[in-house]
Write an enzyme that holds these catalytic residues in place. Structure first.
Site, PDB file in Angstrom:
ATOM      1  N   HIS A 100      -0.391  -2.809  -8.807  1.00 45.59           N
ATOM      2  CA  HIS A 100      -0.120  -3.427  -7.085  1.00 45.59           C
ATOM      3  C   HIS A 100       0.916  -2.268  -6.080  1.00 45.59           C
ATOM      4  O   HIS A 100       0.553  -1.923  -5.155  1.00 45.59           O
ATOM      5  CB  HIS A 100       0.770  -4.779  -7.349  1.00 45.59           C
ATOM      6  CG  HIS A 100       1.439  -5.254  -6.142  1.00 45.59           C
ATOM      7  ND1 HIS A 100       0.127  -5.900  -6.002  1.00 45.59           N
ATOM      8  CD2 HIS A 100       2.469  -5.114  -5.626  1.00 45.59           C
ATOM      9  CE1 HIS A 100       1.319  -6.472  -4.286  1.00 45.59           C
ATOM     10  NE2 HIS A 100       2.259  -5.870  -4.836  1.00 45.59           N
ATOM     11  N   GLU A 101       1.918  -1.804  -6.825  1.00 47.44           N
ATOM     12  CA  GLU A 101       2.883  -0.911  -5.951  1.00 47.44           C
ATOM     13  C   GLU A 101       2.009   0.174  -6.002  1.00 47.44           C
ATOM     14  O   GLU A 101       2.322   0.728  -5.192  1.00 47.44           O
ATOM     15  CB  GLU A 101       3.677  -0.244  -7.252  1.00 47.44           C
ATOM     16  CG  GLU A 101       4.850  -1.372  -7.589  1.00 47.44           C
ATOM     17  CD  GLU A 101       5.309  -2.979  -6.127  1.00 47.44           C
ATOM     18  OE1 GLU A 101       5.626  -2.367  -4.617  1.00 47.44           O
ATOM     19  OE2 GLU A 101       5.697  -3.707  -6.333  1.00 47.44           O
ATOM     20  N   HIS A 104       0.421  -0.525  -2.732  1.00 46.22           N
ATOM     21  CA  HIS A 104       0.903  -0.399  -1.845  1.00 46.22           C
ATOM     22  C   HIS A 104       1.045   1.316  -1.256  1.00 46.22           C
ATOM     23  O   HIS A 104       0.721   1.862   0.373  1.00 46.22           O
ATOM     24  CB  HIS A 104       2.463  -0.998  -1.898  1.00 46.22           C
ATOM     25  CG  HIS A 104       2.764  -2.767  -1.616  1.00 46.22           C
ATOM     26  ND1 HIS A 104       1.642  -3.181  -0.812  1.00 46.22           N
ATOM     27  CD2 HIS A 104       2.914  -3.126  -2.760  1.00 46.22           C
ATOM     28  CE1 HIS A 104       2.391  -3.967  -1.180  1.00 46.22           C
ATOM     29  NE2 HIS A 104       2.750  -4.177  -2.139  1.00 46.22           N
ATOM     30  N   HIS A 108      -0.334   2.808   2.186  1.00 44.88           N
ATOM     31  CA  HIS A 108       0.095   3.550   3.533  1.00 44.88           C
ATOM     32  C   HIS A 108      -0.165   5.296   3.625  1.00 44.88           C
ATOM     33  O   HIS A 108      -0.878   5.197   4.443  1.00 44.88           O
ATOM     34  CB  HIS A 108       1.318   4.287   2.442  1.00 44.88           C
ATOM     35  CG  HIS A 108       3.043   5.131   2.966  1.00 44.88           C
ATOM     36  ND1 HIS A 108       3.553   5.962   2.700  1.00 44.88           N
ATOM     37  CD2 HIS A 108       2.487   5.126   4.432  1.00 44.88           C
ATOM     38  CE1 HIS A 108       4.450   6.766   3.190  1.00 44.88           C
ATOM     39  NE2 HIS A 108       3.637   5.844   4.847  1.00 44.88           N
TER      40      HIS A 108
END
Length: 230
Positions: A100-101, A104, A108
């Site tokens: 999940h991280e 991100h 980006h």
């Protein structure tokens, strides 16, 4: 008197219960599946590194952070920070949160619109979340003569905090979608492991829904009080 106004009872109290429910749900799902090892046997750090490399993001670093559920992506330094249980763990929760991280980080790199918008409004949202409500209630003290400028300014500032929470929702849900797709696509999860991993990510997403509900409840409360001043 301010803590017992109609808006607080109608809007804020139900939102508080929702927040407590969401926090309990994510902790329950996390503690349940942090104990369930994945069949692949890979750690969260290795999974994160593999997904980043497969996405051409070899410049994004992975670091271990302190605390529980402290996992996050730092876009300024291009670092995915994972708590020790996620960084070193091989559980379904570890893999899901790590992916999940990384989601991100991929957002980006790809210029995902919702993430860019959230980053753009963050300074105003941070300012509004700290000063909006206090400024509003200070304005109440000086609004007896019909001057509601400070109240209106407080509402305007707090609106950016609400907007930030709303924009955060698609960012978080999209990161979870990317996470599951990456884990499945790289065979880090078997078919029967997908559902419990989604359970962890959905529970985490619920906390952002609850935070948005709380922000909206506060805004509605302020608008209700402001309307009565008319």
């Amino acid at each position: 008197m301010w803590l017992l106004d109609t808006g607080f009872i109608i809007f804020v109290i139900p939102a508080l219960f929702f927040v407590m429910y969401a926090q309990n749900r994510v902790k329950s799902a996390y503690h349940k599946y942090i104990k369930v090892p994945s069949k692949s046997g890979f750690s969260g750090a290795k999974v994160a590194r593999a997904i980043l490399d497969n996405s051409g993001l070899d410049d994004v670093k992975i670091e271990q952070s302190r605390g529980e559920l402290s996992d996050h992506y730092d876009p300024r330094k291009k670092v995915v920070r994972l708590s020790s249980n996620v960084h070193n763990g091989t559980s379904l929760a570890s893999l899901g949160i790590a992916a999940h991280e990384v989601g991100h980080a991929i957002q980006h790199a790809n210029g995902y619109f919702a993430l860019s918008l959230r980053n753009m409004i963050f300074p105003a949202a941070n300012f509004g979340s700290k000063l909006g409500v206090p400024l509003f209630f200070i304005g109440m003290l000086f609004s007896q003569g019909g001057n509601t400028l400070l109240m209106d300014l407080g509402i305007a500032l707090f609106f950016f905090a609400v907007l930030f929470q709303i924009v955060t929702l698609p960012v978080e849900f999209n990161a979870s979608t990317r996470a599951v797709a990456a884990l499945e696509g790289s065979n880090f999860l078997t078919v029967d492991e997908v559902k419990p991993t989604k359970e962890v990510l959905n529970a985490a997403a619920m906390t952002y829904v609850a935070a948005t509900a709380m922000a909206l409840a506060q805004l509605l409360r302020l608008l209700l009080i402001r309307g009565r001043r008319n």
